[in-house]
Structures are given as C-alpha cells and as structure tokens.
Design an enzyme around this catalytic site. Structure first.
Site, short mmCIF file in Angstrom:
data_model
loop_
_atom_site.label_atom_id
_atom_site.label_comp_id
_atom_site.label_asym_id
_atom_site.label_seq_id
_atom_site.Cartn_x
_atom_site.Cartn_y
_atom_site.Cartn_z
N ASP A 1 11.68 6.43 5.12
CA ASP A 1 11.05 6.24 3.62
C ASP A 1 11.40 4.95 3.62
OD1 ASP A 1 9.94 6.59 1.06
OD2 ASP A 1 11.94 7.10 0.15
N SER A 2 10.77 4.31 2.26
CA SER A 2 11.08 2.89 2.09
C SER A 2 12.66 2.93 1.35
CB SER A 2 9.97 2.72 0.93
OG SER A 2 10.24 3.55 -0.28
N GLY B 1 5.35 1.10 -2.55
CA GLY B 1 4.02 1.54 -3.47
C GLY B 1 3.40 0.46 -4.04
N THR C 1 3.46 7.07 0.09
CA THR C 1 2.77 5.67 0.50
C THR C 1 2.38 5.31 1.69
OG1 THR C 1 4.09 4.85 -1.65
CG2 THR C 1 2.94 3.20 -0.21
N THR D 1 8.07 10.67 -2.58
CA THR D 1 9.29 11.25 -2.39
C THR D 1 10.63 11.01 -3.51
OG1 THR D 1 9.70 9.81 -0.60
CG2 THR D 1 8.77 12.05 -0.12
#
Ligand code: DGL
Length: 306
Positions: A46-47, A79, A111, A225
């Site tokens: 994830d980011s 995002g 995203t 998320t």
C-alpha cells in the site's frame, strides 16, 4: 503472466463469487496461475499504513502464513497524484515484491487497484498470482445491499477513475451508487488520529459522509484501505443499519479461500515470519503498526529503498 481464465479456472480457485475468480478476461485487476503457487509468502503493499487493515485479517485467518508488507510511507498519499505517477510508484512496489518470494500478492491500495483495471502492471512481472481490492469489495457490497443503494468513499484518483460505479453496474445496473473522495482521512490515519473520540476524525467523517448518509445507503464501501482504520467513527456516524465493507479484509478472505483451494497454505507447524517494510522512518511506522495491528504481533520492521 496475465491469463484469460475460464469458468473452469474459477472453480479451481474457490468456486463462488465473481471476485474469487482472481482473474478475468478484460479486467486487469487480478490474475492467478493455478499451477504455480509455491510455499512462499503472501505479499501486500500500500502507499502507507492502510494495507495493514488487510494484514490484520490475513493474520487472523492464516496465522501460519509468512507475510511481506510494504508501505510506501515516504511517498504517501498516492490518491492525489496523477495516473502516471501512481503507475510509476506501483511498478516499483511490485518490483520490490518480486524480490521476496511472493506466492500471492495483494495490492492493498484501492488507488493502485483502480489503475490496474486499465494498466497491465503485471505484464512483465514474475509474480503471476495477485489481486487488487476493488472487485472483492464491490462483490461484497452487491451481496450485502438490500435496498440497492451503495455509498463509496475512496481516494480522488479512485473516484475519478469511476471504477467502483463501473464494477457495481457490471453486476447490477440498477444499483444506485453515491461516491465521494475522502482525501484528508489518509494523512489523519498516517498520523494515528483514527479513534472514535478523536474530534478531527469525527469532523472529517461527517464532512465526507453526510451527503451519502442522506441518500439512504444501506452499504458503504470504505474504498481506500486507510478508511477502515476509522471504522468505529464511520459506524457511529452512519448507524448500525449500514453495512461497512473493508476492501482489505474482504480480499484477505478471498486470499484465504484461494490458497486453501490450491493447497498452498503452510502447515500448522510453521512459525510465521512477518516482515514489514516502509520507505520512511521505521520508528514512526512501528508506532502505527502497534496502534493498528496491536503490540502482540511478532514482526520485523525495517526501512527500505525502492
Ligand atoms: N490506501 C490507499 C488506497 O487504498 C491510498 C491512500 C493514498 O495513498 O492516497 O487507495
């Protein structure tokens, strides 16, 4: 390798919801080569800390699985960025995972999952079993709704892509979808301000969800998320009658079904190794890991470069 899977392949994997196909002919979100699952790790990226909502559920469902997590905390948020930047970051995230013997990769970033719908991110990758989080979330929401009204909050990039509406209407064109970007929830979550008593969290939950609530939705996809980290605040605002869908959690359940069906789970004797990587300070990340996964998790936390 991206395959065009047939109905038979779908049965091999798990045999129920459309999302369990982990691979569809014209959707780039997911794929799985049924014959090549080694006893490796489950990769998740994830980011930032949002994908931990997926990891938490993975650990609950599969306590013996090795997990490699990457949170690109130096570059969060994704995002608000352009499509090309998200594609470039995602390719680097995938490349990192390729070095970690990953048997199944969960793209626990809504995203990036949105971008994956039209961008073949895995075309030249050695990882051939992967899933995004959008289709599992959409399937769960379409199953849950009784009144045919679904709310979606997600990042600007995900909302702009229209992917949630498209996927929901692919299942049922009559479902009404009400969406909104919840941009500032991401930095709040990264700073640990998620609790139900936290005034900034309450403010932004109200700000982003008031219109959706007024439309009378009975199901809400928390499509980024990071947002399920505000689950209590969101639940308190929306009310008990609204079903909240966490994309990371439903995708973790899907991964469990798929790995079990493939006989690709580690045995109960295996002691799981949890490796958590971040691209910014490991100390800061550790605070969030303790906050969101709980202090009892025996994990190795390190900073890495992509
Ligand atoms: N957690 C991510 C998502 O699901 C991204 C949040 C962000 O980096 O903007 O979309």
């Amino acid at each position: 390798m991206l395959k065009n899977l047939s109905v038979a392949d779908e049965k091999i994997l798990s045999g129920s919801l459309r999302s369990k196909l982990i691979g569809q002919t014209n959707i780039m979100e997911s794929s799985c080569d049924a014959l090549s699952l080694p006893k490796g790790s489950i990769g998740v990226f994830d980011s930032g800390v949002g994908g931990l909502t997926c990891v938490k559920e993975l650990i609950r469902l599969m306590p013996h699985e090795d997990i490699v997590y990457l949170g690109d905390t130096a570059r969060v948020p994704y995002g608000t960025r352009s499509r090309q930047t998200i594609v470039d970051y995602a390719r680097q995230d995938i490349h990192f995972m390729e070095k970690h013997n990953v048997k199944l990769l969960i793209v626990a970033c809504g995203t990036v999952s949105a971008v994956m719908q039209t961008e073949p991110l895995f075309k030249d990758s050695t990882i051939n079993c992967y899933s995004g989080v959008i289709i599992p979330a959409v399937d769960a929401a379409c199953e849950a709704t009784k009144n045919g009204k679904i709310g979606v909050i997600a990042t600007q990039a995900s909302i702009r892509s229209g992917c949630y509406e498209n996927e929901i209407h692919r299942i049922n064109p009559k479902i009404e979808v009400f969406s909104r970007a919840g941009t500032l929830l991401v930095p709040l979550a990264e700073s640990g301000y998620t609790s139900v008593d936290c005034e900034p969290a309450q403010f932004f939950v109200r700000e982003y969800l008031s219109d959706i609530k007024q439309k009378g939705v009975d199901t809400l996809i928390m499509g980024c998320t990071h947002y399920p980290l505000f689950e209590e605040a969101v639940g308190a605002f929306m009310g008990e009658s609204v079903t909240l869908i966490s994309p990371g959690a439903v995708t973790a359940a899907l991964a469990y079904d798929a790995l079990k069906a493939q006989n690709a789970l580690w045995s109960d004797e295996h002691k799981a190794k949890i490796e958590l990587y971040c691209t910014d300070s490991a100390e800061l990340f550790e605070e969030n890991v303790n906050r969101f996964l709980g202090c009892g998790i025996d994990a190795q936390i390190s900073q890495c470069r992509l």
